[in-house]
Motif scaffolding. Structure first.
Motif, PDB file in Angstrom:
ATOM      1  N   PHE A 287      -6.200 -18.461 -12.759  1.00 22.97           N
ATOM      2  CA  PHE A 287      -6.222 -16.794 -13.418  1.00 22.97           C
ATOM      3  C   PHE A 287      -6.610 -16.829 -14.715  1.00 22.97           C
ATOM      4  N   ASP A 288      -7.351 -15.934 -15.292  1.00 28.39           N
ATOM      5  CA  ASP A 288      -7.617 -15.846 -16.505  1.00 28.39           C
ATOM      6  C   ASP A 288      -6.478 -14.739 -16.980  1.00 28.39           C
ATOM      7  N   ALA A 289      -5.761 -13.917 -16.031  1.00 25.04           N
ATOM      8  CA  ALA A 289      -4.551 -13.514 -16.600  1.00 25.04           C
ATOM      9  C   ALA A 289      -3.873 -13.094 -15.345  1.00 25.04           C
ATOM     10  N   ILE A 290      -2.256 -12.896 -15.543  1.00 23.11           N
ATOM     11  CA  ILE A 290      -1.766 -12.363 -14.445  1.00 23.11           C
ATOM     12  C   ILE A 290      -0.840 -11.348 -14.686  1.00 23.11           C
ATOM     13  N   LEU A 291      -1.419 -10.133 -14.060  1.00 25.11           N
ATOM     14  CA  LEU A 291      -0.904  -8.576 -14.419  1.00 25.11           C
ATOM     15  C   LEU A 291       0.369  -8.401 -13.352  1.00 25.11           C
ATOM     16  N   VAL A 292       1.320  -7.819 -13.881  1.00 20.93           N
ATOM     17  CA  VAL A 292       2.468  -7.019 -13.248  1.00 20.93           C
ATOM     18  C   VAL A 292       2.197  -5.729 -13.315  1.00 20.93           C
ATOM     19  N   SER A 293       2.180  -4.979 -12.390  1.00 17.82           N
ATOM     20  CA  SER A 293       2.184  -3.558 -11.834  1.00 17.82           C
ATOM     21  C   SER A 293       3.489  -2.893 -11.590  1.00 17.82           C
ATOM     22  N   THR A 294       4.204  -2.426 -12.742  1.00 20.78           N
ATOM     23  CA  THR A 294       5.530  -1.940 -12.624  1.00 20.78           C
ATOM     24  C   THR A 294       5.608  -0.558 -13.402  1.00 20.78           C
TER      25      THR A 294
ATOM     26  N   THR B 164       0.955   2.054  -1.275  1.00 28.01           N
ATOM     27  CA  THR B 164       0.394   0.887  -0.616  1.00 28.01           C
ATOM     28  C   THR B 164      -0.191  -0.257  -1.695  1.00 28.01           C
ATOM     29  N   SER B 165      -0.081  -1.535  -1.179  1.00 31.98           N
ATOM     30  CA  SER B 165      -0.490  -2.363  -2.111  1.00 31.98           C
ATOM     31  C   SER B 165      -1.906  -2.470  -2.329  1.00 31.98           C
ATOM     32  N   VAL B 166      -2.783  -1.697  -1.358  1.00 30.57           N
ATOM     33  CA  VAL B 166      -4.455  -1.470  -1.751  1.00 30.57           C
ATOM     34  C   VAL B 166      -4.423  -0.571  -2.805  1.00 30.57           C
ATOM     35  N   ALA B 167      -3.461   0.239  -2.692  1.00 27.94           N
ATOM     36  CA  ALA B 167      -3.852   1.637  -3.736  1.00 27.94           C
ATOM     37  C   ALA B 167      -3.352   1.006  -5.262  1.00 27.94           C
ATOM     38  N   VAL B 168      -2.257   0.164  -5.284  1.00 31.57           N
ATOM     39  CA  VAL B 168      -1.706  -0.315  -6.452  1.00 31.57           C
ATOM     40  C   VAL B 168      -2.886  -1.413  -7.010  1.00 31.57           C
ATOM     41  N   VAL B 169      -3.284  -2.243  -6.236  1.00 28.04           N
ATOM     42  CA  VAL B 169      -4.366  -3.216  -6.747  1.00 28.04           C
ATOM     43  C   VAL B 169      -5.453  -2.435  -6.953  1.00 28.04           C
TER      44      VAL B 169
ATOM     45  N   PRO C  87       2.452  -6.661  -7.579  1.00 28.99           N
ATOM     46  CA  PRO C  87       3.173  -5.113  -7.672  1.00 28.99           C
ATOM     47  C   PRO C  87       4.596  -5.363  -7.836  1.00 28.99           C
ATOM     48  N   ALA C  88       5.325  -4.584  -8.497  1.00 26.77           N
ATOM     49  CA  ALA C  88       6.895  -4.807  -8.782  1.00 26.77           C
ATOM     50  C   ALA C  88       7.298  -3.512  -9.136  1.00 26.77           C
ATOM     51  N   ARG C  89       7.660  -2.613  -7.996  1.00 33.60           N
ATOM     52  CA  ARG C  89       8.188  -1.273  -8.726  1.00 33.60           C
ATOM     53  C   ARG C  89       9.745  -1.434  -8.637  1.00 33.60           C
ATOM     54  N   GLY C  90      10.378  -0.612  -9.492  1.00 32.51           N
ATOM     55  CA  GLY C  90      11.736  -0.868  -9.600  1.00 32.51           C
ATOM     56  C   GLY C  90      12.774  -0.101  -8.552  1.00 32.51           C
ATOM     57  N   GLY C  91      12.196   0.722  -7.744  1.00 28.59           N
ATOM     58  CA  GLY C  91      12.977   1.510  -6.923  1.00 28.59           C
ATOM     59  C   GLY C  91      13.375   0.671  -5.514  1.00 28.59           C
ATOM     60  N   SER C  92      13.262  -0.453  -5.317  1.00 30.46           N
ATOM     61  CA  SER C  92      13.611  -1.219  -3.941  1.00 30.46           C
ATOM     62  C   SER C  92      14.894  -0.546  -3.477  1.00 30.46           C
ATOM     63  N   LYS C  93      15.241  -0.143  -2.262  1.00 30.51           N
ATOM     64  CA  LYS C  93      16.439   0.514  -1.898  1.00 30.51           C
ATOM     65  C   LYS C  93      17.185  -0.552  -0.829  1.00 30.51           C
ATOM     66  N   ARG C  94      16.799  -1.103   0.092  1.00 28.77           N
ATOM     67  CA  ARG C  94      17.429  -1.848   0.941  1.00 28.77           C
ATOM     68  C   ARG C  94      17.888  -2.925   0.284  1.00 28.77           C
ATOM     69  N   ILE C  95      17.277  -3.762  -0.947  1.00 28.06           N
ATOM     70  CA  ILE C  95      17.959  -4.653  -1.647  1.00 28.06           C
ATOM     71  C   ILE C  95      17.808  -4.269  -3.057  1.00 28.06           C
ATOM     72  N   PRO C  96      18.813  -3.675  -3.616  1.00 26.17           N
ATOM     73  CA  PRO C  96      18.390  -2.894  -4.911  1.00 26.17           C
ATOM     74  C   PRO C  96      18.178  -3.927  -6.002  1.00 26.17           C
ATOM     75  N   ARG C  97      16.944  -3.609  -6.809  1.00 21.45           N
ATOM     76  CA  ARG C  97      16.691  -4.407  -7.992  1.00 21.45           C
ATOM     77  C   ARG C  97      15.935  -5.906  -7.248  1.00 21.45           C
ATOM     78  N   LYS C  98      15.315  -5.659  -6.235  1.00 20.75           N
ATOM     79  CA  LYS C  98      15.116  -6.991  -5.355  1.00 20.75           C
ATOM     80  C   LYS C  98      14.089  -7.710  -6.246  1.00 20.75           C
ATOM     81  N   ASN C  99      13.233  -7.020  -6.680  1.00 20.91           N
ATOM     82  CA  ASN C  99      12.095  -8.006  -7.722  1.00 20.91           C
ATOM     83  C   ASN C  99      12.680  -8.795  -8.783  1.00 20.91           C
ATOM     84  N   ILE C 100      13.694  -8.422  -9.324  1.00 21.78           N
ATOM     85  CA  ILE C 100      14.287  -9.501 -10.602  1.00 21.78           C
ATOM     86  C   ILE C 100      15.743  -9.670  -9.935  1.00 21.78           C
ATOM     87  N   ARG C 101      16.095  -9.478  -8.930  1.00 24.14           N
ATOM     88  CA  ARG C 101      17.355 -10.139  -8.583  1.00 24.14           C
ATOM     89  C   ARG C 101      17.378 -11.700  -8.690  1.00 24.14           C
ATOM     90  N   PRO C 102      18.494 -12.343  -9.145  1.00 23.13           N
ATOM     91  CA  PRO C 102      18.469 -13.769  -9.225  1.00 23.13           C
ATOM     92  C   PRO C 102      18.413 -14.511  -7.956  1.00 23.13           C
TER      93      PRO C 102
END
Length: 234
Positions: free
Chosen positions: A42-49, A79-84, A7-22
């Motif tokens: 894994f047969d595949a690695i999926l990113v949900s964004t 929630t993570s469960v809903a995303v998965v 799971p990797a949404r783009g709207g992180s607030k406390r640390i902006p762009r947290k998922n792709i920040r260096p």
């Protein structure tokens, strides 16, 4: 078939762009993608964004981004469960028949391929629905203090004020790295924290929640220190 869902949404607030920040020389999410790839599981690695930039970086790192996460799963309440569960439904609709699915967090730079393998091994027992890593609290929670606005404190469990630490039950907390689960368990919305789950005990130096700038700096220092240690596990 076996899949990782990150799971990797783009709207992180406390640390902006947290998922792709260096972090340690690469976008944060790539640490998780690399660990998943190196595990060979894994047969595949999926990113949900919901984010185009995250999707591009994920694809460049070797992950698939076959769908965009719906808006109702991209806010602070999702929630993570809903995303998965959404990802599992997409896989089934695409005829890809998931069996075991690992929810792997995008901000888990300390996750190791060996730990992913150990988590999957726990599912060899047919009664186990989920497996995830935990670590012990570094101080007895029975002696936790509640601090009032005026600075005064009260004990959580005053009856243990003078109990020896070695006589207190040890408690653990979720390491916040990954959750292996059977596809059917994700779809059923089964609770992860339950008797049908198993855990892997992790050393505290491999666990750091990353929600604030202070957390981020601490994680960087931990990562740098680990990089200087002799390797004992992949």
């Amino acid at each position: 078939m076996r899949y990782a869902v990150i799971p990797a949404r783009g709207g992180s607030k406390r640390i902006p762009r947290k998922n792709i920040r260096p972090f340690a020389g690469r976008p944060m999410i790539l640490h998780s993608i690399l660990a998943a790839r190196e595990s060979g599981l894994f047969d595949a690695i999926l990113v949900s964004t919901d984010d185009d930039e995250i999707a591009e970086i994920a694809r460049d790192g070797g992950a698939e981004v076959p769908f965009r996460r719906p808006a109702d799963l991209s806010d602070d309440q999702a929630t993570s469960v809903a995303v998965v569960t959404h990802a599992v439904a997409w896989l089934r609709a695409a005829g890809r028949t998931p069996a075991e699915v690992c929810c792997l967090y995008a901000t888990a730079p300390f996750v190791r391929p060996a730990d992913l393998r150990a988590g999957l091994a726990a599912l060899d027992d047919s009664s186990v629905q989920f497996c995830f890593p935990v670590t012990a609290f570094d101080f007895p929670i029975q002696r936790a203090l509640a601090r009032a606005a005026d600075g005064s404190v009260t004990m959580r469990e005053p009856e243990h004020q003078i109990t020896r630490s070695q006589d207190l039950q040890e408690y653990v907390h979720d390491a916040g790295q990954f959750y292996w689960g059977r596809a059917e368990a994700w779809e059923a919305g089964a609770p992860v924290y339950a008797a049908h789950s198993r855990t892997i005990l992790m050393p505290r130096y491999l666990v750091q929640d990353i929600d604030t700038p202070e957390d981020w700096r601490r994680a960087e220092l931990m990562f740098e220190a680990l990089a200087r240690m002799p390797s004992t596990s992949d």
